[in-house]
Design a protein around this motif. Structure first.
Motif, PDB file in Angstrom:
ATOM      1  N   LEU A   1       1.136  -1.226   0.076  1.00  0.00           N
ATOM      2  CA  LEU A   1       0.527   0.221  -0.222  1.00  0.00           C
ATOM      3  C   LEU A   1       1.135   1.583   0.219  1.00  0.00           C
ATOM      4  O   LEU A   1       0.431   3.059  -0.196  1.00  0.00           O
ATOM      5  CB  LEU A   1      -0.624  -0.513   1.052  1.00  0.00           C
ATOM      6  CG  LEU A   1      -1.481  -0.666   1.016  1.00  0.00           C
ATOM      7  CD1 LEU A   1      -2.783  -1.437   2.474  1.00  0.00           C
ATOM      8  CD2 LEU A   1      -2.954  -0.882   0.391  1.00  0.00           C
TER       9      LEU A   1
ATOM     10  N   THR B   1      -2.939  -0.951   7.794  1.00  0.00           N
ATOM     11  CA  THR B   1      -3.365  -0.401   6.824  1.00  0.00           C
ATOM     12  C   THR B   1      -4.795  -2.061   5.835  1.00  0.00           C
ATOM     13  O   THR B   1      -6.073  -1.813   6.201  1.00  0.00           O
ATOM     14  CB  THR B   1      -2.942   0.380   6.112  1.00  0.00           C
ATOM     15  OG1 THR B   1      -1.716   1.431   6.408  1.00  0.00           O
ATOM     16  CG2 THR B   1      -3.407   0.860   5.134  1.00  0.00           C
TER      17      THR B   1
ATOM     18  N   LEU C   1      -8.264  -2.372   6.079  1.00  0.00           N
ATOM     19  CA  LEU C   1      -8.852  -2.323   4.994  1.00  0.00           C
ATOM     20  C   LEU C   1     -10.094  -3.749   4.495  1.00  0.00           C
ATOM     21  O   LEU C   1     -11.478  -4.005   4.271  1.00  0.00           O
ATOM     22  CB  LEU C   1      -8.224  -2.007   4.141  1.00  0.00           C
ATOM     23  CG  LEU C   1      -7.660  -1.739   2.517  1.00  0.00           C
ATOM     24  CD1 LEU C   1      -6.532  -1.312   2.352  1.00  0.00           C
ATOM     25  CD2 LEU C   1      -8.815  -0.352   2.093  1.00  0.00           C
TER      26      LEU C   1
ATOM     27  N   THR D   1     -14.106  -3.070   6.014  1.00  0.00           N
ATOM     28  CA  THR D   1     -15.015  -2.910   4.860  1.00  0.00           C
ATOM     29  C   THR D   1     -16.008  -4.019   4.559  1.00  0.00           C
ATOM     30  O   THR D   1     -17.130  -3.767   4.126  1.00  0.00           O
ATOM     31  CB  THR D   1     -14.306  -1.977   3.417  1.00  0.00           C
ATOM     32  OG1 THR D   1     -13.788  -3.277   2.695  1.00  0.00           O
ATOM     33  CG2 THR D   1     -13.248  -1.142   3.976  1.00  0.00           C
ATOM     34  N   TRP D   2     -15.530  -5.429   4.195  1.00  0.00           N
ATOM     35  CA  TRP D   2     -15.777  -5.901   4.604  1.00  0.00           C
ATOM     36  C   TRP D   2     -17.605  -6.347   5.616  1.00  0.00           C
ATOM     37  O   TRP D   2     -18.310  -7.223   4.901  1.00  0.00           O
ATOM     38  CB  TRP D   2     -15.607  -7.883   4.704  1.00  0.00           C
ATOM     39  CG  TRP D   2     -16.379  -8.722   3.675  1.00  0.00           C
ATOM     40  CD1 TRP D   2     -16.864  -8.423   1.976  1.00  0.00           C
ATOM     41  CD2 TRP D   2     -16.625 -10.338   4.695  1.00  0.00           C
ATOM     42  NE1 TRP D   2     -17.255 -10.156   2.400  1.00  0.00           N
ATOM     43  CE2 TRP D   2     -17.581 -10.894   3.367  1.00  0.00           C
ATOM     44  CE3 TRP D   2     -16.377 -10.390   5.792  1.00  0.00           C
ATOM     45  CZ2 TRP D   2     -17.487 -12.552   3.865  1.00  0.00           C
ATOM     46  CZ3 TRP D   2     -17.483 -11.706   6.444  1.00  0.00           C
ATOM     47  CH2 TRP D   2     -17.705 -12.327   5.509  1.00  0.00           C
TER      48      TRP D   2
ATOM     49  N   ASP E   1     -14.432   1.702   5.297  1.00  0.00           N
ATOM     50  CA  ASP E   1     -14.655   2.258   4.326  1.00  0.00           C
ATOM     51  C   ASP E   1     -13.384   2.316   3.636  1.00  0.00           C
ATOM     52  O   ASP E   1     -12.422   2.508   3.639  1.00  0.00           O
ATOM     53  CB  ASP E   1     -15.686   3.314   4.084  1.00  0.00           C
ATOM     54  CG  ASP E   1     -16.416   3.345   2.465  1.00  0.00           C
ATOM     55  OD1 ASP E   1     -16.520   2.323   2.177  1.00  0.00           O
ATOM     56  OD2 ASP E   1     -16.977   4.572   2.655  1.00  0.00           O
ATOM     57  N   VAL E   2     -12.772   2.051   1.940  1.00  0.00           N
ATOM     58  CA  VAL E   2     -12.198   2.050   1.483  1.00  0.00           C
ATOM     59  C   VAL E   2     -11.358   3.338   1.110  1.00  0.00           C
ATOM     60  O   VAL E   2     -10.051   3.671   1.869  1.00  0.00           O
ATOM     61  CB  VAL E   2     -12.713   1.415  -0.129  1.00  0.00           C
ATOM     62  CG1 VAL E   2     -11.863   1.126  -0.846  1.00  0.00           C
ATOM     63  CG2 VAL E   2     -13.354  -0.317  -0.025  1.00  0.00           C
ATOM     64  N   GLY E   3     -12.317   4.435   1.126  1.00  0.00           N
ATOM     65  CA  GLY E   3     -11.834   5.372   0.367  1.00  0.00           C
ATOM     66  C   GLY E   3     -11.363   6.202   1.963  1.00  0.00           C
ATOM     67  O   GLY E   3     -10.333   6.613   1.605  1.00  0.00           O
TER      68      GLY E   3
ATOM     69  N   VAL F   1      -9.807   4.625   4.333  1.00  0.00           N
ATOM     70  CA  VAL F   1      -8.927   4.350   4.886  1.00  0.00           C
ATOM     71  C   VAL F   1      -7.928   4.361   3.701  1.00  0.00           C
ATOM     72  O   VAL F   1      -7.020   4.781   4.697  1.00  0.00           O
ATOM     73  CB  VAL F   1      -8.708   2.702   4.402  1.00  0.00           C
ATOM     74  CG1 VAL F   1      -7.800   2.133   5.238  1.00  0.00           C
ATOM     75  CG2 VAL F   1     -10.069   1.547   5.718  1.00  0.00           C
ATOM     76  N   LEU F   2      -7.828   4.255   2.943  1.00  0.00           N
ATOM     77  CA  LEU F   2      -6.563   4.656   2.057  1.00  0.00           C
ATOM     78  C   LEU F   2      -6.637   6.536   2.376  1.00  0.00           C
ATOM     79  O   LEU F   2      -5.128   6.383   2.660  1.00  0.00           O
ATOM     80  CB  LEU F   2      -7.568   4.483   0.366  1.00  0.00           C
ATOM     81  CG  LEU F   2      -7.135   2.770   1.057  1.00  0.00           C
ATOM     82  CD1 LEU F   2      -7.336   2.814  -0.814  1.00  0.00           C
ATOM     83  CD2 LEU F   2      -5.633   2.430   0.251  1.00  0.00           C
TER      84      LEU F   2
ATOM     85  N   ARG G   1     -17.846   3.213  12.197  1.00  0.00           N
ATOM     86  CA  ARG G   1     -16.876   2.655  11.826  1.00  0.00           C
ATOM     87  C   ARG G   1     -15.562   4.140  12.360  1.00  0.00           C
ATOM     88  O   ARG G   1     -14.855   4.285  12.517  1.00  0.00           O
ATOM     89  CB  ARG G   1     -16.878   4.021  10.342  1.00  0.00           C
ATOM     90  CG  ARG G   1     -17.862   3.312   9.160  1.00  0.00           C
ATOM     91  CD  ARG G   1     -16.972   3.484   7.057  1.00  0.00           C
ATOM     92  NE  ARG G   1     -17.542   4.851   7.347  1.00  0.00           N
ATOM     93  CZ  ARG G   1     -18.891   5.750   7.339  1.00  0.00           C
ATOM     94  NH1 ARG G   1     -19.605   4.973   7.552  1.00  0.00           N
ATOM     95  NH2 ARG G   1     -19.332   6.553   7.051  1.00  0.00           N
TER      96      ARG G   1
ATOM     97  N   GLY H   1      -7.132  -8.311   5.202  1.00  0.00           N
ATOM     98  CA  GLY H   1      -7.702  -7.948   3.491  1.00  0.00           C
ATOM     99  C   GLY H   1      -8.455  -9.163   3.134  1.00  0.00           C
ATOM    100  O   GLY H   1      -9.083  -9.311   2.040  1.00  0.00           O
TER     101      GLY H   1
END
Length: 462
Positions: free
Chosen positions: A65, A76, A80, A83-84, A89-91, A93-94, A141, A441
């Motif tokens: 990442l 991280t 991620l 999110t499952w 949420d993906v955005g 976290v990133l 979250r 993940g």
């Protein structure tokens, strides 16, 4: 890939020489002890995968990442994965991870705290405006990101650090509690009697269970919290199992809000949890199991050597000697000082920590979790976290020993070999994208395989 007790011991045609996400602390210790170079330890060689790459090109590392520090990559990826089950949420976290400055030890906590606070304000606004479901999602979250902020905390043993840890931990608990209430979750916060205090937990009642039903106890290891078990609880409840997620000493809320460090005699922790579980009218006392992750791969089996009411046991990964993770990484001459000259050992470790940011975080963090104040005391305390094969032989639960191809912290085969009760062996693979420690993940395939085993081994006879 699963093997049971009647099959030959698992063999892999191509043994993996290195684990990308092996213990970053161990990697740091090894690099620091072998070299005077003050730079960060070199990255571990990437895991090789078959197929899908043209000749002459390097495979793209889906798990990379962008951090130089593989520990940041691993953590991280862990968030991620949440999110499952909608705990992240993906955005978010990133984007948060992208703000982290690896050269600033405080940056990780600061940036995750910002995201957690932003989601908390959003949740409060939705709650005020009469949108409880939206608010519950944001609170959930926010709680996740408060846990993330504390996952790699710099300076836990300082006065300032202790204050912030307690503040963030309480915000996590409050946010998760808001999520439970507003979402009308089937999980309720509970207090489990334990010695002269209580342990925090969440009892999740399956809506499809009838009468007294099988119940799975769930716990994390050194860094995780009970709340991280939602991905297991949600799927287990659909299959008719109740789930009791809990924190013990050294974990989650207990170390941060109650100040209780780890203890090696983990049966003294699990036995009160079993007592509490079977006291509930929903729970069938003949069908209580335990799933334990990471350092829990040692703690769970250690408890099961004494607590024989456990019908099933799932250590992920299997561990027989937790102390080996650190001791095997130290130069033998340096390690010998622990028994001959503690002051000299502590001085040398202080020098290594000053030269290596990874150690400068990792050693104090370990000491904090174990309630000790010097590296030498840490080593001596860790030596209590090991079992002999004879002790493992006392386990009576039907055990699923979990391993992964790039696992860097377990001894699954050693534990499997020492177990004398009914046992099975589950290997997660690179082909499943589940090859790393505790399958970050890859929660979908992890629950798929583990809960299929549970359905075959834990269900009541018709």
């Amino acid at each position: 890939m699963m093997h049971n007790n009647g099959h030959s011991r698992i063999r892999r045609a191509h043994a993996l020489k290195a684990a990308l996400l092996a213990s970053a602390l161990v990697a740091g210790l090894t690099a620091a002890c072998d070299s005077d170079d003050s730079s960060s330890p070199p990255a571990t060689p990437p895991l090789q995968q078959d197929g899908g790459v043209e000749s002459g090109t390097q495979p793209r590392e889906w798990w990379n990442l962008g951090f130089k520090d593989e520990l940041y990559n691993e953590i991280t990826l862990f968030y991620l994965g949440q999110t499952w089950h909608q705990a992240a949420d993906v955005g978010e976290v990133l984007e948060t991870a992208a703000r982290v400055d690896e050269l600033d030890p405080k940056s990780w906590t600061r940036e995750w705290r910002k995201t957690a606070e932003r989601l908390g304000l959003l949740a409060q606004e939705s709650e005020r405006n009469g949108h409880p479901l939206s608010a519950s999602h944001a609170y959930l979250r926010s709680a996740t990101y408060y846990r993330a902020a504390l996952h790699h905390y710099d300076g836990p043993m300082t006065t300032e650090g202790a204050h912030e840890i307690r503040e963030l931990a309480q915000r996590e608990v409050d946010s998760f509690g808001k999520y439970l209430t507003l979402s009308k979750s089937p999980c309720e916060a509970v207090k489990i009697p334990y010695e002269n205090t209580t342990l925090p937990g969440y009892f999740c009642k399956s809506s499809v269970a009838t009468g007294r039903a099988p119940t799975l106890l769930y716990m994390q290891g050194r860094d995780g919290w009970a709340e991280d078990g939602r991905f297991i609880a949600d799927e287990a409840m659909k299959r008719g199992y109740h789930v009791l997620m809990f924190d013990g000493p050294g974990q989650g809320q207990v170390v941060r809000l109650q100040g209780l460090p780890f203890r090696p005699d983990w049966d003294k922790v699990v036995t009160p949890v079993v007592d509490y579980a079977i006291s509930r009218a929903e729970v069938d006392p003949a069908y209580v199991g335990l799933m334990s992750l990471s350092m829990g791969g040692f703690l769970g089996p250690r408890a099961a050597t004494q607590e024989h009411r456990l019908r099933v046991l799932i250590p992920n990964p299997g561990v027989i000697d937790w102390s080996a993770n650190m001791e095997n990484a130290l130069d033998p001459a340096l390690l010998a000082l622990v028994d001959t000259d503690e002051a000299a050992f502590n001085a040398k470790m202080d020098e290594l920590m000053k030269r290596n940011p990874l150690l400068n975080w990792g050693i104090p963090d370990f000491m904090w979790h174990h309630g000790v104040d010097t590296p030498a005391k840490l080593i001596k305390d860790l030596r209590r976290y090991k079992m002999t094969p004879a002790e493992v032989g006392n386990i009576t639960a039907h055990t699923l020993v979990v391993n992964a191809q790039a696992e860097g912290r377990g001894q699954a085969q050693e534990l499997f070999d020492a177990i004398k009760s009914k046992k099975d062996y589950l290997l997660f693979t690179a082909a499943e994208t589940a090859q790393f420690h505790d399958q970050p993940g890859a929660e979908a395939i992890a629950t798929h395989r583990i809960l299929e085993w549970l359905e075959g081994s834990f269900s009541k006879a018709p």
